[in-house]
Write an enzyme that holds these catalytic residues in place. Sequence first.
Site, PDB file in Angstrom:
ATOM      1  N   GLY A  29      -1.761  -6.609  13.309  1.00  0.00           N
ATOM      2  CA  GLY A  29      -0.944  -7.107  12.210  1.00  0.00           C
ATOM      3  C   GLY A  29      -0.444  -6.015  11.292  1.00  0.00           C
ATOM      4  O   GLY A  29      -0.147  -4.894  11.723  1.00  0.00           O
ATOM      5  N   SER A  30      -0.387  -6.324  10.002  1.00  0.00           N
ATOM      6  CA  SER A  30       0.244  -5.444   9.009  1.00  0.00           C
ATOM      7  C   SER A  30      -0.365  -4.048   8.972  1.00  0.00           C
ATOM      8  O   SER A  30       0.355  -3.051   8.835  1.00  0.00           O
ATOM      9  CB  SER A  30       0.145  -6.085   7.627  1.00  0.00           C
ATOM     10  OG  SER A  30       0.695  -5.238   6.639  1.00  0.00           O
ATOM     11  N   HIS A 111     -11.603  -2.574   5.125  1.00  0.00           N
ATOM     12  CA  HIS A 111     -11.995  -3.202   3.860  1.00  0.00           C
ATOM     13  C   HIS A 111     -13.463  -3.583   3.984  1.00  0.00           C
ATOM     14  O   HIS A 111     -13.917  -4.004   5.049  1.00  0.00           O
ATOM     15  CB  HIS A 111     -11.113  -4.432   3.618  1.00  0.00           C
ATOM     16  CG  HIS A 111     -11.411  -5.195   2.362  1.00  0.00           C
ATOM     17  ND1 HIS A 111     -11.780  -4.587   1.175  1.00  0.00           N
ATOM     18  CD2 HIS A 111     -11.392  -6.534   2.107  1.00  0.00           C
ATOM     19  CE1 HIS A 111     -11.949  -5.523   0.243  1.00  0.00           C
ATOM     20  NE2 HIS A 111     -11.740  -6.716   0.784  1.00  0.00           N
ATOM     21  N   ASP A 194     -11.459  -3.369  -5.166  1.00  0.00           N
ATOM     22  CA  ASP A 194     -10.261  -3.883  -4.501  1.00  0.00           C
ATOM     23  C   ASP A 194     -10.014  -5.345  -4.873  1.00  0.00           C
ATOM     24  O   ASP A 194      -8.896  -5.720  -5.258  1.00  0.00           O
ATOM     25  CB  ASP A 194     -10.413  -3.738  -2.990  1.00  0.00           C
ATOM     26  CG  ASP A 194      -9.149  -4.112  -2.237  1.00  0.00           C
ATOM     27  OD1 ASP A 194      -8.186  -3.330  -2.287  1.00  0.00           O
ATOM     28  OD2 ASP A 194      -9.114  -5.183  -1.603  1.00  0.00           O
ATOM     29  N   SER A 255      12.345   4.367 -24.964  1.00  0.00           N
ATOM     30  CA  SER A 255      12.814   4.481 -26.350  1.00  0.00           C
ATOM     31  C   SER A 255      11.646   4.359 -27.324  1.00  0.00           C
ATOM     32  O   SER A 255      10.608   3.770 -26.996  1.00  0.00           O
ATOM     33  CB  SER A 255      13.840   3.389 -26.650  1.00  0.00           C
ATOM     34  OG  SER A 255      13.206   2.121 -26.694  1.00  0.00           O
TER      35      SER A 255
END
Length: 334
Positions: A29-30, A111, A194, A255
């Site tokens: 997958g990703s 993970h 995480d 600013s």
Amino acid sequence: MVQELKIYYEQDADLNLLKGKTIAILGYGSQGRPQALNLRDSGLNVIVGQRAGSIHYENAIKDGFEPVSVSEAVKKADWIQMMLPDETQKDIWETDILHNLKKGTVVSFAHGFNITFKQIVPPKDVDVVMISPKGVGPKVRSRYLNNYGVPCLIAMQQDVSGKAKDLALAYAKGIGGTRVGVLETTFKEETESDLFGEQVVLCGGVIELITAAFDTLVQNGCKPEMAYFECFYELKLITDLLFERGIAQTNSAISDTAEYGEYVSGKKIITEDTKKAMKEILDKIQSGEFAKSWIAEARAGKPYLLKSRQAVAQRQIESVGNNLRNMLKKERNC
């Protein structure tokens, strides 16, 4: 005494430690896809374990791999990289991985969720490491192709071979992480930070803040398009500055009016009550309560997740944003 932070780079990692080994990417997958491609382009032997019939399976074939079942990939591998969703890893570990795992195999994660919350308990005769890129999968690939990379975290849970750290660094080098920098952590620290970062800032916090600000402006007479520009569109400009310069130098680029507004109003948004809520969220993560809740949600078919996903898609800010993005694309092409 605070330990000095060490960051590891190309010269600290030896890719030869992985030469001649078979690395099985479990899940295409990703994150699985870019890591598999990067490792292969780094000259390593990569196989893909992916269920047939899925879009990920077809992508693996298109990319020149010959995907096999997870169980077959594990049998062939010297290194297995767990790229499966957190909520499915335990079941697949028990049915397809554990009984096919060879002694001396490196079991690696992107993970720390399943190790930290003891959903997976590896046998004592394997190295258990983590290599976690701090970026989404497509960035892992695109930056690698541009001779750059995504920073990585590494952690070592079990070091049976005595080389777990060196092996983790070698893998990080294979996916491009050492081109930028690799930091050492622990499974517990990575998991807790995480989950907390996702819930409080990156996903939960930011999205709710944007939506609440947009709604406040619109409900008090502001055109939705103007509210979108101020609360959503310009966010990327500020986050890019923060990423590149930090807070103080970003403030020097905006600013004085905006900076003054930051100081007088920011603490009214992030109050002591907000900080207490953050601590409650962290407590639930550290105690394992969130993990239990998510696992139960996933096993029930994700009803709350799917309902919430649908609700977010129906928010006014989504329709306004889609319309504006389409109009801006047309403008740019004129």
